[in-house]
Design a protein around this motif. Structure first.
Motif, mmCIF file in Angstrom:
data_model
loop_
_atom_site.group_PDB
_atom_site.id
_atom_site.type_symbol
_atom_site.label_atom_id
_atom_site.label_comp_id
_atom_site.label_asym_id
_atom_site.label_seq_id
_atom_site.Cartn_x
_atom_site.Cartn_y
_atom_site.Cartn_z
ATOM 1 N N LEU A 46 -14.198 -9.662 15.606
ATOM 2 C CA LEU A 46 -14.156 -8.663 14.533
ATOM 3 C C LEU A 46 -15.128 -9.028 13.423
ATOM 4 O O LEU A 46 -15.779 -8.149 12.850
ATOM 5 C CB LEU A 46 -12.733 -8.534 13.988
ATOM 6 N N LYS A 47 -15.250 -10.311 13.115
ATOM 7 C CA LYS A 47 -16.264 -10.732 12.148
ATOM 8 C C LYS A 47 -17.661 -10.416 12.682
ATOM 9 O O LYS A 47 -18.522 -9.870 11.978
ATOM 10 C CB LYS A 47 -16.155 -12.233 11.885
ATOM 11 N N GLU A 48 -17.886 -10.785 13.922
ATOM 12 C CA GLU A 48 -19.213 -10.725 14.536
ATOM 13 C C GLU A 48 -19.702 -9.290 14.718
ATOM 14 O O GLU A 48 -20.840 -8.962 14.378
ATOM 15 C CB GLU A 48 -19.144 -11.435 15.890
ATOM 16 N N THR A 49 -18.864 -8.433 15.272
ATOM 17 C CA THR A 49 -19.323 -7.092 15.638
ATOM 18 C C THR A 49 -19.103 -6.051 14.552
ATOM 19 O O THR A 49 -19.846 -5.071 14.473
ATOM 20 C CB THR A 49 -18.608 -6.597 16.911
ATOM 21 N N SER A 50 -18.070 -6.268 13.691
ATOM 22 C CA SER A 50 -17.666 -5.189 12.788
ATOM 23 C C SER A 50 -17.615 -5.587 11.324
ATOM 24 O O SER A 50 -17.248 -4.764 10.482
ATOM 25 C CB SER A 50 -16.281 -4.663 13.206
ATOM 26 N N ALA A 51 -17.961 -6.825 10.996
ATOM 27 C CA ALA A 51 -17.926 -7.315 9.613
ATOM 28 C C ALA A 51 -16.555 -7.132 8.991
ATOM 29 O O ALA A 51 -16.416 -6.813 7.809
ATOM 30 C CB ALA A 51 -18.990 -6.621 8.763
ATOM 31 N N ILE A 52 -15.511 -7.336 9.789
ATOM 32 C CA ILE A 52 -14.136 -7.331 9.293
ATOM 33 C C ILE A 52 -13.684 -8.781 9.172
ATOM 34 O O ILE A 52 -13.768 -9.547 10.135
ATOM 35 C CB ILE A 52 -13.205 -6.560 10.239
ATOM 36 N N HIS A 53 -13.195 -9.156 8.012
ATOM 37 C CA HIS A 53 -12.724 -10.517 7.830
ATOM 38 C C HIS A 53 -11.370 -10.661 8.518
ATOM 39 O O HIS A 53 -10.379 -10.039 8.116
ATOM 40 C CB HIS A 53 -12.586 -10.867 6.354
ATOM 41 N N ALA A 54 -11.328 -11.462 9.554
ATOM 42 C CA ALA A 54 -10.100 -11.650 10.327
ATOM 43 C C ALA A 54 -9.804 -13.128 10.462
ATOM 44 O O ALA A 54 -10.707 -13.933 10.688
ATOM 45 C CB ALA A 54 -10.246 -11.010 11.705
#
Length: 345
Positions: free
Chosen positions: A228-236
């Motif tokens: 999610l960090k890598e593909t979508s810039a969502i901090h998980a």
């Protein structure tokens, strides 16, 4: 088969290729896995160490669970910098060192594998590129048989790494039920359920979330957070369902998002209890679960064995993550600042 996005990315295509890649691995490595299982039983090692980074280290976390629960052996990840930066001589006589890598070319992993071998360990390489230095220098090679992977986000090679780990432990422990489930898994994964658009929209709207798992599914939770960090810039952030009830719950507010990778083994009862507690605190939990029922989440394929559930979870999660990235206007194949092969020392 896995549904493709309207503008199909390499990532979506490679997720769709997972069953075929696993089928090749069954065909091409079954004899090698059986021979290695016999060799390890004769050797009777007292410790297993793993050498990996990134997604491959999440595969190593899965292998750790299998080795410790099915074989009763301690298994730990050794930081590659122990050899590549600090030049430490290792004492691993009578041990086994397993390197997991897609490219097989990272200098720090190679240095660590060489140090493990020099220290007396039997070295096993689980690698996609069979011509790589890590593959050629290991005592035993278990190829992933995944073919070319173009997207920076590793998907089919990651699932193939978990698959090779399960096959290795099944052959080593002579676990008939696990071995049968491994052989049947490519067919079981060939008809993956579609991902509900409601889940795609919900995840795409988040800026931060938790992923949780337990036992064999903790590796899936860790991998999901990274992707999610890598593909979508969502901090998980990933947590064990036991650990999340400590400090991390301090961030829970109404509608705080949590992705739950539900275990199918003895850890399930505890995960159910944790999910209920988080929901009671105000969190909104979405579950990856074969027994989803009417809960919010993603229904996964029946893998035929509780230990293989993380593979179906990741197959479905990757399809979700690809769509989330596109929904957020990002190219899942080429995340900023990242390269397919990371060269670290």
């Amino acid at each position: 088969m896995t549904e493709l996005s309207p503008v199909a990315s390499h990532m979506a295509r490679e997720v769709a290729e997972i069953p075929e890649a696993l089928g090749r691995q069954v065909t091409e490595t079954a004899a090698a896995q059986a021979a290695l299982g016999r060799r390890l039983r004769d050797m009777d090692p007292t410790v297993v160490v793993t050498i990996a980074r990134g997604s491959s280290d999440h595969a190593a976390l899965y292998l750790k669970h299998l080795v410790e629960t099915r074989l009763g052996l301690p298994c730990c990840s050794i930081g590659p910098s122990v050899a590549s930066v600090y030049g430490t001589a290792l004492r691993l006589k009578g041990g086994v060192a397993v390197t997991i890598s897609q490219s097989g070319g990272s200098p720090d992993l190679l240095a660590m594998q060489r140090a493990a071998r020099a220290g007396g360990a039997l070295t096993i390489a689980i690698v996609n590129d069979v011509a790589s230095p890590i593959a050629s220098e290991a005592d035993v090679l278990l190829p992933l048989c995944s073919g070319r992977e173009i997207s920076v986000a590793a998907t089919k090679t990651m699932v193939a790494s978990l698959f090779a780990s399960a096959a290795l432990v099944g052959a080593w422990s002579e676990d008939a039920a696990l071995n049968q489930a491994v052989a049947a898994l490519p067919d079981r994964l060939s008809d993956m359920a579609s991902i509900p658009d409601e889940i795609v929209s919900w995840v795409a709207a988040q800026g931060s979330l938790y992923t949780i798992g337990r036992g064999p599914t903790f590796a899936a939770a860790a991998e999901a957070a990274l992707k999610l960090k890598e593909t979508s810039a969502i901090h998980a952030e990933a947590f064990s369902s036991a650990e999340v009830l400590h400090g991390p719950t301090g961030l829970i507010v109404d509608d705080f998002p949590v992705l739950c990778f539900m275990a199918e083994d003895a850890a399930r009862a505890g995960m159910n209890a944790t999910r209920d507690k988080l929901t009671g605190m105000g969190a909104r939990c979405a579950s990856f679960d074969r027994r989803l029922g009417d809960r919010f989440g993603v229904s996964i394929a029946d893998c035929g064995h509780p230990l293989l559930a993380p593979l179906a979870m990741l197959q479905s999660f990757y399809a979700l993550a690809e769509r989330v990235a596109q929904r957020r206007g990002r190219n899942p194949d080429v995340p900023p600042h990242l390269q397919k092969v990371t060269q670290t020392l």
